[in-house]
Scaffold this active site. Structure first.
Site, PDB file in Angstrom:
ATOM      1  N   THR A  47       0.802  -1.199   0.059  1.00 58.11           N
ATOM      2  CA  THR A  47       0.115  -0.095   0.103  1.00 58.11           C
ATOM      3  C   THR A  47       1.017   1.227  -0.030  1.00 58.11           C
ATOM      4  O   THR A  47       0.441   2.118  -0.957  1.00 58.11           O
ATOM      5  CB  THR A  47      -0.707  -0.167   1.475  1.00 58.11           C
ATOM      6  OG1 THR A  47      -1.737  -1.146   1.244  1.00 58.11           O
ATOM      7  CG2 THR A  47      -1.726   1.310   1.220  1.00 58.11           C
ATOM      8  N   THR A  48       1.860   1.250   0.835  1.00 53.27           N
ATOM      9  CA  THR A  48       2.635   2.337   0.973  1.00 53.27           C
ATOM     10  C   THR A  48       3.520   2.582  -0.255  1.00 53.27           C
ATOM     11  O   THR A  48       4.097   3.813  -0.490  1.00 53.27           O
ATOM     12  CB  THR A  48       3.483   2.513   2.088  1.00 53.27           C
ATOM     13  OG1 THR A  48       2.668   1.952   3.489  1.00 53.27           O
ATOM     14  CG2 THR A  48       4.270   3.579   2.410  1.00 53.27           C
ATOM     15  N   TYR A 110     -12.993  -4.046  -3.836  1.00 50.06           N
ATOM     16  CA  TYR A 110     -14.270  -3.441  -4.623  1.00 50.06           C
ATOM     17  C   TYR A 110     -15.164  -4.810  -4.870  1.00 50.06           C
ATOM     18  O   TYR A 110     -16.300  -4.704  -4.366  1.00 50.06           O
ATOM     19  CB  TYR A 110     -13.412  -3.062  -5.827  1.00 50.06           C
ATOM     20  CG  TYR A 110     -14.640  -2.494  -6.614  1.00 50.06           C
ATOM     21  CD1 TYR A 110     -15.371  -1.233  -6.366  1.00 50.06           C
ATOM     22  CD2 TYR A 110     -15.292  -3.181  -7.654  1.00 50.06           C
ATOM     23  CE1 TYR A 110     -16.465  -0.759  -6.797  1.00 50.06           C
ATOM     24  CE2 TYR A 110     -16.429  -2.598  -8.367  1.00 50.06           C
ATOM     25  CZ  TYR A 110     -17.079  -1.425  -8.082  1.00 50.06           C
ATOM     26  OH  TYR A 110     -17.933  -1.018  -8.866  1.00 50.06           O
ATOM     27  N   TYR A 136      -3.065 -10.045   4.704  1.00 52.27           N
ATOM     28  CA  TYR A 136      -2.960  -8.712   4.885  1.00 52.27           C
ATOM     29  C   TYR A 136      -4.614  -8.282   5.046  1.00 52.27           C
ATOM     30  O   TYR A 136      -5.274  -8.174   3.998  1.00 52.27           O
ATOM     31  CB  TYR A 136      -2.156  -7.927   3.695  1.00 52.27           C
ATOM     32  CG  TYR A 136      -2.445  -6.468   3.709  1.00 52.27           C
ATOM     33  CD1 TYR A 136      -2.654  -5.730   5.194  1.00 52.27           C
ATOM     34  CD2 TYR A 136      -2.016  -5.469   2.709  1.00 52.27           C
ATOM     35  CE1 TYR A 136      -2.617  -4.338   5.192  1.00 52.27           C
ATOM     36  CE2 TYR A 136      -1.894  -4.290   2.918  1.00 52.27           C
ATOM     37  CZ  TYR A 136      -2.109  -3.548   4.166  1.00 52.27           C
ATOM     38  OH  TYR A 136      -2.021  -2.153   4.223  1.00 52.27           O
ATOM     39  N   ARG A 141      -9.388  -0.036   3.779  1.00 56.20           N
ATOM     40  CA  ARG A 141      -8.985   0.145   2.438  1.00 56.20           C
ATOM     41  C   ARG A 141      -9.894  -0.693   1.423  1.00 56.20           C
ATOM     42  O   ARG A 141     -10.205  -0.367   0.383  1.00 56.20           O
ATOM     43  CB  ARG A 141      -7.715   0.130   2.171  1.00 56.20           C
ATOM     44  CG  ARG A 141      -6.908   0.938   2.752  1.00 56.20           C
ATOM     45  CD  ARG A 141      -5.467   0.899   2.111  1.00 56.20           C
ATOM     46  NE  ARG A 141      -4.689   2.039   2.598  1.00 56.20           N
ATOM     47  CZ  ARG A 141      -4.310   3.191   1.936  1.00 56.20           C
ATOM     48  NH1 ARG A 141      -4.572   3.165   0.603  1.00 56.20           N
ATOM     49  NH2 ARG A 141      -3.443   4.327   2.521  1.00 56.20           N
ATOM     50  N   LYS A 164      -0.590  -9.799   8.297  1.00 57.97           N
ATOM     51  CA  LYS A 164      -0.414  -8.575   8.674  1.00 57.97           C
ATOM     52  C   LYS A 164      -2.062  -7.866   9.192  1.00 57.97           C
ATOM     53  O   LYS A 164      -2.906  -7.723   8.080  1.00 57.97           O
ATOM     54  CB  LYS A 164      -0.017  -7.774   7.626  1.00 57.97           C
ATOM     55  CG  LYS A 164       0.004  -6.132   8.049  1.00 57.97           C
ATOM     56  CD  LYS A 164       0.544  -5.327   6.780  1.00 57.97           C
ATOM     57  CE  LYS A 164       0.555  -3.631   7.054  1.00 57.97           C
ATOM     58  NZ  LYS A 164       0.914  -2.952   5.857  1.00 57.97           N
ATOM     59  N   ILE A 206       4.425  -4.473   9.988  1.00 59.30           N
ATOM     60  CA  ILE A 206       5.027  -3.835   8.999  1.00 59.30           C
ATOM     61  C   ILE A 206       4.507  -2.559   8.976  1.00 59.30           C
ATOM     62  O   ILE A 206       3.108  -2.223   9.075  1.00 59.30           O
ATOM     63  CB  ILE A 206       4.148  -4.881   7.953  1.00 59.30           C
ATOM     64  CG1 ILE A 206       4.837  -6.244   7.954  1.00 59.30           C
ATOM     65  CG2 ILE A 206       4.355  -4.304   6.252  1.00 59.30           C
ATOM     66  CD1 ILE A 206       3.833  -7.213   7.020  1.00 59.30           C
TER      67      ILE A 206
END
Length: 295
Positions: A47-48, A110, A136, A141, A164, A206
């Site tokens: 993501t980052t 989505y 994850y 999100r 995570k 993380i």
């Protein structure tokens, strides 16, 4: 018990852009900074790292570059998740071939899924992987929450070794820890919850915070593991204002601005992300000056 990918702090590393292209010179500099400061692992294209706006070619090139630059000094975890199982499988196979040490697989966004669908989805990708897989969970999100009972089922897969947890729900994470025991490792996905998750048996974090502060983030974990719980908690709380600043706008907007202020990259993101608003940025830079990160 399965093999642990890493213990301590892994940096969800940013992807530096210049004129809308990955700047590999800056990327190498970022990786070397992380390793020199004692980071325990690096997550690339998460993501980052703005993995969702990388082209397929860029995604693959960034994974390969990170593996080659790190050269086995710390584990490299490749973000190969997608809401498309076939694409995630293909990208996972590629990351395995080029030498990534583990995969990070986000819940499908989505289109979402039922819990049964999530179990089948992760099982299919893990079946295709020759390396360990880290789940994850970040429902804020993805709109999709991977529940503890589902993780407990997935924990029986030989390739699924960790999760995570970025739900932010400590009660859910406690339930998860109770259900999975030592079948899989739990990592904090939130920098303000490192110590609470370590107290539930977590193996580390993380992290976004570790982009500008790898050593301190490692130390939060190491102090806890060494039995200095008070010292670990103290350090986490001392950095809470900075953590909050790093998340006052959508990640990685603030951390890109922070790393640019430290001279490691350009403050460039891909739409729909835009540079940090001035009022927020001034406040964050003030905190960074107090911490001695910038002058």
């Amino acid at each position: 018990m399965k093999n642990t990918v890493f213990t301590g702090a892994a940096t969800a590393i940013i992807t530096p852009f210049t004129n809308d292209k990955i700047n590999y010179e800056q990327f190498a500099k970022l990786i070397e900074f992380q390793i020199s400061e004692g980071i325990d692992a690096i997550v690339v294209c998460g993501t980052t790292g703005e993995g969702s706006t990388l082209t397929d070619e860029e995604h693959r090139d960034a994974i390969r570059f990170c593996v080659e630059q790190v050269a086995g000094r710390v584990p490299v975890i490749a973000g190969t998740g997608s809401n498309d199982a076939a694409y995630a499988i293909d990208l996972t196979k590629f990351a395995c071939e080029v030498g990534a040490d583990a995969m990070l697989l986000v819940t499908p966004y989505y289109n979402k899924a039922t819990q049964n669908g999530l179990i089948k989805f992760f099982t299919a990708i893990a079946d295709a992987s020759t390396k360990p897989v880290i789940l994850y969970n970040v429902p804020s999100r993805t709109g999709c929450n991977l529940l503890p009972a589902s993780v407990a089922v997935l924990a029986d897969h030989p390739n699924i070794v960790a999760i995570k947890e970025a739900s932010g729900n400590i009660s859910q994470i406690a339930e998860l820890a109770a259900l999975v025991g030592d079948k899989i490792d739990i990592y904090s996905g939130n920098d303000d919850q490192i110590v609470p998750i370590l107290s539930l048996g977590g193996k580390g974090v993380i992290s976004v915070l570790s982009n500008p502060m790898p050593r301190a983030t490692h130390e939060i974990c190491q102090k806890f593991f060494d039995g200095d719980i008070v010292g670990s908690r103290k350090l986490q709380l001392e950095l809470l204002d900075f953590v909050n600043a790093l998340f006052c706008e959508v990640n990685p907007i603030p951390v890109k601005a922070a790393m640019a202020a430290m001279g490691y990259c350009d403050d460039e993101l891909r739409l729909p992300l835009t540079p940090m608003e001035n009022a927020h940025k001034e406040k964050m830079l003030g905190i960074m000056k107090d911490l001695g990160l910038i002058k």
